[in-house]
Write a protein that holds these residues in place. Structure first.
Motif, PDB file in Angstrom:
ATOM      1  N   GLY A  75       2.202  15.583  -3.712  1.00  0.00           N
ATOM      2  CA  GLY A  75       1.930  14.663  -2.617  1.00  0.00           C
ATOM      3  C   GLY A  75       1.063  15.310  -1.563  1.00  0.00           C
ATOM      4  O   GLY A  75       0.361  16.285  -1.831  1.00  0.00           O
ATOM      5  N   GLU A  98       3.407  11.452  -3.921  1.00  0.00           N
ATOM      6  CA  GLU A  98       2.550  10.556  -4.694  1.00  0.00           C
ATOM      7  C   GLU A  98       3.085  10.421  -6.116  1.00  0.00           C
ATOM      8  O   GLU A  98       3.004   9.356  -6.708  1.00  0.00           O
ATOM      9  N   THR A  99       3.631  11.518  -6.666  1.00  0.00           N
ATOM     10  CA  THR A  99       4.278  11.465  -7.974  1.00  0.00           C
ATOM     11  C   THR A  99       5.573  12.269  -7.922  1.00  0.00           C
ATOM     12  O   THR A  99       5.675  13.252  -7.196  1.00  0.00           O
TER      13      THR A  99
END
Length: 124
Positions: A75, A98-99
């Protein structure tokens, strides 16, 4: 400019799913990440990094992970501020994921059909 963070660590508590007023899922977690070196006393220190997960990443983490679960996050580092009740400005630095990858085995009590309590929060 590059603003990318990659962390692998353990959840310090069970993640809690919340919803913004517009219905967006969010979860704020604390990730315990061990350092790769020992201090002057020969001990390995741990950093506790606040992370914010949004939407499906938040929902899946709350469904499948518990305190102690090992997860990986990529992220960006973000700093925000707010004024507390005393009117003093408070700065918060966190990782906005983000993941998210689940790296440990699935706990026995994490069942997909479990219903999580959704607690509304203010605008984010």
């Amino acid at each position: 400019m590059i603003n990318q963070v990659t962390l692998v660590g353990r959840l310090t508590r069970d993640p809690e799913l919340k919803k913004t007023p517009d219905g967006t899922a969010v979860s704020q977690i604390m990730l315990a990440v061990n350092r790769h070196f020992r201090n002057h006393n020969g001990e390995i220190e741990t950093d506790f990094v606040p992370c914010t997960l949004w939407r499906k990443a938040a929902e899946n983490t709350c469904t499948y992970c518990r305190k102690g679960s090992v997860i990986g996050i990529t992220g960006r580092l973000q700093t925000r501020h707010y004024d507390n009740k005393e009117g003093k400005r408070v700065y918060v630095t966190e990782v906005v994921a983000e993941t998210v990858r689940f790296l440990g085995s699935k706990p026995q009590d994490a069942m997909p059909e479990q219903k999580k309590e959704e607690v509304p929060i203010g605008n984010q």
